[in-house]
Write a protein that holds these residues in place. Structure first.
Motif, PDB file in Angstrom:
ATOM      1  N   TRP A 126       0.866  -1.182   0.000  1.00 34.84           N
ATOM      2  CA  TRP A 126       0.000   0.000   0.000  1.00 34.84           C
ATOM      3  C   TRP A 126       0.894   1.219   0.000  1.00 34.84           C
ATOM      4  O   TRP A 126       1.882   1.275   0.735  1.00 34.84           O
ATOM      5  CB  TRP A 126      -0.887   0.022   1.234  1.00 34.84           C
ATOM      6  CG  TRP A 126      -1.761   1.233   1.336  1.00 34.84           C
ATOM      7  CD1 TRP A 126      -2.994   1.392   0.810  1.00 34.84           C
ATOM      8  CD2 TRP A 126      -1.469   2.474   2.006  1.00 34.84           C
ATOM      9  NE1 TRP A 126      -3.496   2.641   1.107  1.00 34.84           N
ATOM     10  CE2 TRP A 126      -2.572   3.325   1.843  1.00 34.84           C
ATOM     11  CE3 TRP A 126      -0.371   2.944   2.716  1.00 34.84           C
ATOM     12  CZ2 TRP A 126      -2.608   4.614   2.371  1.00 34.84           C
ATOM     13  CZ3 TRP A 126      -0.405   4.224   3.245  1.00 34.84           C
ATOM     14  CH2 TRP A 126      -1.530   5.044   3.066  1.00 34.84           C
ATOM     15  N   VAL A 136      -0.425   8.174  -2.864  1.00 31.84           N
ATOM     16  CA  VAL A 136      -0.077   8.807  -4.129  1.00 31.84           C
ATOM     17  C   VAL A 136       0.268  10.257  -3.820  1.00 31.84           C
ATOM     18  O   VAL A 136      -0.483  10.937  -3.117  1.00 31.84           O
ATOM     19  CB  VAL A 136      -1.243   8.704  -5.135  1.00 31.84           C
ATOM     20  CG1 VAL A 136      -0.934   9.468  -6.402  1.00 31.84           C
ATOM     21  CG2 VAL A 136      -1.545   7.247  -5.432  1.00 31.84           C
ATOM     22  N   GLU A 177      -6.333   8.632  -7.952  1.00 34.70           N
ATOM     23  CA  GLU A 177      -6.042   7.854  -6.753  1.00 34.70           C
ATOM     24  C   GLU A 177      -5.396   8.748  -5.707  1.00 34.70           C
ATOM     25  O   GLU A 177      -4.615   9.628  -6.040  1.00 34.70           O
ATOM     26  CB  GLU A 177      -5.062   6.735  -7.094  1.00 34.70           C
ATOM     27  CG  GLU A 177      -5.610   5.669  -7.990  1.00 34.70           C
ATOM     28  CD  GLU A 177      -4.563   4.599  -8.260  1.00 34.70           C
ATOM     29  OE1 GLU A 177      -3.370   4.931  -8.348  1.00 34.70           O
ATOM     30  OE2 GLU A 177      -4.955   3.442  -8.392  1.00 34.70           O
ATOM     31  N   ARG A 185      -2.903   3.674  -3.203  1.00 33.73           N
ATOM     32  CA  ARG A 185      -3.111   2.494  -4.056  1.00 33.73           C
ATOM     33  C   ARG A 185      -2.573   1.238  -3.400  1.00 33.73           C
ATOM     34  O   ARG A 185      -1.651   1.288  -2.596  1.00 33.73           O
ATOM     35  CB  ARG A 185      -2.481   2.680  -5.425  1.00 33.73           C
ATOM     36  CG  ARG A 185      -0.987   2.739  -5.438  1.00 33.73           C
ATOM     37  CD  ARG A 185      -0.428   2.774  -6.863  1.00 33.73           C
ATOM     38  NE  ARG A 185      -0.913   3.914  -7.585  1.00 33.73           N
ATOM     39  CZ  ARG A 185      -0.145   4.813  -8.174  1.00 33.73           C
ATOM     40  NH1 ARG A 185       1.151   4.690  -8.134  1.00 33.73           N
ATOM     41  NH2 ARG A 185      -0.676   5.825  -8.807  1.00 33.73           N
ATOM     42  N   ILE A 245      -0.761  -2.048  -4.452  1.00 30.79           N
ATOM     43  CA  ILE A 245       0.055  -2.529  -5.557  1.00 30.79           C
ATOM     44  C   ILE A 245       0.197  -4.041  -5.439  1.00 30.79           C
ATOM     45  O   ILE A 245       0.593  -4.551  -4.395  1.00 30.79           O
ATOM     46  CB  ILE A 245       1.449  -1.861  -5.512  1.00 30.79           C
ATOM     47  CG1 ILE A 245       1.289  -0.344  -5.549  1.00 30.79           C
ATOM     48  CG2 ILE A 245       2.336  -2.358  -6.649  1.00 30.79           C
ATOM     49  CD1 ILE A 245       2.487   0.418  -5.057  1.00 30.79           C
ATOM     50  N   GLU A 249     -11.058  -5.431  -5.913  1.00 30.90           N
ATOM     51  CA  GLU A 249     -11.150  -3.966  -6.051  1.00 30.90           C
ATOM     52  C   GLU A 249     -11.267  -3.354  -4.664  1.00 30.90           C
ATOM     53  O   GLU A 249     -12.261  -3.570  -3.978  1.00 30.90           O
ATOM     54  CB  GLU A 249     -12.391  -3.591  -6.879  1.00 30.90           C
ATOM     55  CG  GLU A 249     -12.227  -3.751  -8.362  1.00 30.90           C
ATOM     56  CD  GLU A 249     -11.335  -2.678  -8.969  1.00 30.90           C
ATOM     57  OE1 GLU A 249     -11.400  -1.516  -8.537  1.00 30.90           O
ATOM     58  OE2 GLU A 249     -10.578  -3.025  -9.885  1.00 30.90           O
ATOM     59  N   HIS A 263      -9.525   3.585  -3.356  1.00 32.93           N
ATOM     60  CA  HIS A 263      -8.244   4.261  -3.570  1.00 32.93           C
ATOM     61  C   HIS A 263      -8.336   5.754  -3.266  1.00 32.93           C
ATOM     62  O   HIS A 263      -7.496   6.528  -3.682  1.00 32.93           O
ATOM     63  CB  HIS A 263      -7.756   4.025  -5.010  1.00 32.93           C
ATOM     64  CG  HIS A 263      -8.762   4.430  -6.046  1.00 32.93           C
ATOM     65  ND1 HIS A 263      -9.703   3.568  -6.513  1.00 32.93           N
ATOM     66  CD2 HIS A 263      -8.979   5.607  -6.660  1.00 32.93           C
ATOM     67  CE1 HIS A 263     -10.457   4.197  -7.406  1.00 32.93           C
ATOM     68  NE2 HIS A 263     -10.045   5.446  -7.498  1.00 32.93           N
ATOM     69  N   ARG A 264      -9.383   6.140  -2.534  1.00 36.29           N
ATOM     70  CA  ARG A 264      -9.575   7.550  -2.149  1.00 36.29           C
ATOM     71  C   ARG A 264      -9.963   7.632  -0.677  1.00 36.29           C
ATOM     72  O   ARG A 264     -10.579   6.719  -0.139  1.00 36.29           O
ATOM     73  CB  ARG A 264     -10.678   8.195  -2.983  1.00 36.29           C
ATOM     74  CG  ARG A 264     -10.399   8.216  -4.480  1.00 36.29           C
ATOM     75  CD  ARG A 264     -11.431   9.006  -5.252  1.00 36.29           C
ATOM     76  NE  ARG A 264     -11.619  10.363  -4.782  1.00 36.29           N
ATOM     77  CZ  ARG A 264     -10.787  11.382  -5.035  1.00 36.29           C
ATOM     78  NH1 ARG A 264      -9.705  11.182  -5.737  1.00 36.29           N
ATOM     79  NH2 ARG A 264     -11.049  12.593  -4.580  1.00 36.29           N
ATOM     80  N   SER A 287       6.256   2.581   1.310  1.00 33.17           N
ATOM     81  CA  SER A 287       5.031   1.795   1.187  1.00 33.17           C
ATOM     82  C   SER A 287       4.905   0.850   2.381  1.00 33.17           C
ATOM     83  O   SER A 287       5.859   0.613   3.108  1.00 33.17           O
ATOM     84  CB  SER A 287       5.028   0.998  -0.120  1.00 33.17           C
ATOM     85  OG  SER A 287       6.043   0.021  -0.109  1.00 33.17           O
TER      86      SER A 287
END
Length: 157
Positions: free
Chosen positions: A69, A72, A84, A87, A89, A96, A99-100, A115
């Motif tokens: 994770w 961004v 995003e 995210r 990865i 799904e 991502h916000r 990350s």
């Protein structure tokens, strides 16, 4: 025998205690109702991110793939609603995850890296993520074996 013409004045101890208790309850209710909205959002986002981390961790172990994770950077966003803000990865294509952020974007500080590593190994190493919104901050952490959890929450002066 007390004089019938003499009036007792003042309050009994029980009456005073009842009034003090009512004032304490009213003060506590008002202070909880007036909680900082930034603190509410930060706590909600922290709880949500903990749940997302654990979901991604389970998916990583199930599929046997490395999942990370990462936030961004703001410079990568152009203001579009589809951008995003963070995210996951490496997640399998069938998964799904959001991502916000739910509200205002948060600033993120990840201890020891850019990350968060979520698997596929059962022991992922101790990790810590600090979320900031205004003067509020919250810390999410794991010792590497147990699930992520909110370990601290504070207002910076």
């Amino acid at each position: 025998m007390p004089d019938p013409g003499h009036l007792n004045r003042g309050f009994t101890l029980i009456e005073l205690l009842v009034v003090v208790a009512l004032i304490a309850i009213a003060t506590a209710t008002v202070s909880l109702a007036l909680r900082d909205p930034a603190a509410n959002q930060l706590e909600r986002e922290g709880e949500r991110l903990v749940a997302l981390f654990e979901t991604a961790r389970v998916e990583s172990r199930t599929a046997g793939v490395m999942v990370q994770w990462a936030p961004v950077q703001a410079s990568n966003n152009n203001g579009s609603d589809n951008d995003e803000q963070f995210r996951f990865i490496g997640l399998p294509g069938r998964v799904e995850l959001p991502h916000r952020w739910l509200g205002q974007p948060l600033s993120v500080e990840i201890a020891n890296g850019a990350s968060v590593r979520l698997g596929p190994e059962p022991m992922i190493g101790a990790q810590q993520v600090r979320l900031h919104l205004g003067s509020q901050q919250i810390t999410l952490a794991t010792d590497g074996l147990s699930p992520f959890e909110i370990t601290s929450s504070s207002a910076q002066q």
